[in-house]
Motif scaffolding. Sequence first.
Motif, PDB file in Angstrom:
ATOM      1  N   HIS A 104       0.813  -1.217   0.000  1.00 42.94           N
ATOM      2  CA  HIS A 104       0.000   0.000   0.000  1.00 42.94           C
ATOM      3  C   HIS A 104       0.848   1.269   0.000  1.00 42.94           C
ATOM      4  O   HIS A 104       0.516   2.232  -0.680  1.00 42.94           O
ATOM      5  N   LEU A 105       1.922   1.272   0.771  1.00 42.48           N
ATOM      6  CA  LEU A 105       2.757   2.467   0.877  1.00 42.48           C
ATOM      7  C   LEU A 105       3.926   2.475  -0.091  1.00 42.48           C
ATOM      8  O   LEU A 105       4.513   3.525  -0.347  1.00 42.48           O
ATOM      9  N   GLY A 106       4.286   1.318  -0.601  1.00 43.51           N
ATOM     10  CA  GLY A 106       5.447   1.217  -1.469  1.00 43.51           C
ATOM     11  C   GLY A 106       6.690   0.900  -0.672  1.00 43.51           C
ATOM     12  O   GLY A 106       6.714   0.956   0.563  1.00 43.51           O
ATOM     13  N   PHE A 120       9.753   2.393  -0.406  1.00 45.67           N
ATOM     14  CA  PHE A 120      10.522   3.421   0.290  1.00 45.67           C
ATOM     15  C   PHE A 120       9.899   3.828   1.626  1.00 45.67           C
ATOM     16  O   PHE A 120      10.579   3.844   2.652  1.00 45.67           O
ATOM     17  N   ILE A 121       8.633   4.133   1.628  1.00 45.26           N
ATOM     18  CA  ILE A 121       7.986   4.591   2.858  1.00 45.26           C
ATOM     19  C   ILE A 121       7.904   3.453   3.869  1.00 45.26           C
ATOM     20  O   ILE A 121       8.264   3.619   5.042  1.00 45.26           O
ATOM     21  N   ALA A 122       7.425   2.289   3.436  1.00 41.12           N
ATOM     22  CA  ALA A 122       7.254   1.163   4.351  1.00 41.12           C
ATOM     23  C   ALA A 122       8.593   0.708   4.930  1.00 41.12           C
ATOM     24  O   ALA A 122       8.699   0.443   6.132  1.00 41.12           O
ATOM     25  N   THR A 123       9.619   0.632   4.105  1.00 37.10           N
ATOM     26  CA  THR A 123      10.913   0.161   4.583  1.00 37.10           C
ATOM     27  C   THR A 123      11.575   1.179   5.498  1.00 37.10           C
ATOM     28  O   THR A 123      12.160   0.810   6.514  1.00 37.10           O
ATOM     29  N   PHE A 124      11.466   2.456   5.161  1.00 39.29           N
ATOM     30  CA  PHE A 124      12.024   3.476   6.040  1.00 39.29           C
ATOM     31  C   PHE A 124      11.355   3.429   7.412  1.00 39.29           C
ATOM     32  O   PHE A 124      12.025   3.437   8.444  1.00 39.29           O
ATOM     33  N   LEU A 125      10.021   3.375   7.431  1.00 37.25           N
ATOM     34  CA  LEU A 125       9.304   3.314   8.704  1.00 37.25           C
ATOM     35  C   LEU A 125       9.649   2.057   9.491  1.00 37.25           C
ATOM     36  O   LEU A 125       9.790   2.090  10.715  1.00 37.25           O
ATOM     37  N   TYR A 126       9.786   0.943   8.795  1.00 30.65           N
ATOM     38  CA  TYR A 126      10.131  -0.318   9.450  1.00 30.65           C
ATOM     39  C   TYR A 126      11.540  -0.257  10.048  1.00 30.65           C
ATOM     40  O   TYR A 126      11.735  -0.605  11.220  1.00 30.65           O
TER      41      TYR A 126
END
Length: 72
Positions: free
Chosen positions: A13-15, A17-23
């Motif tokens: 859903h987020l893609g 870059f966003i999901a991995t950075f947040l994780y």
Amino acid sequence: TLLTAVYIALFAHLGYFIATFLYAFSMTLAFATGRPSPQALGFKALVAGVITLLGYGLFELVFQVRLPTPWI
């Protein structure tokens, strides 16, 4: 385990870059001891960004696997 489950659920859903950075950022906070200072938070964000970019380079350039991004 919970952070990983959330990451998997949000990845499409987020893609990447966003999901991995947040994780990556969340994982550095989860394993930190005490309350991090503003400088420590900035460093953790920098490390999360580097992890995200290195992972992207590995999968996109080396393995040639297309990762989901919000703009594609």
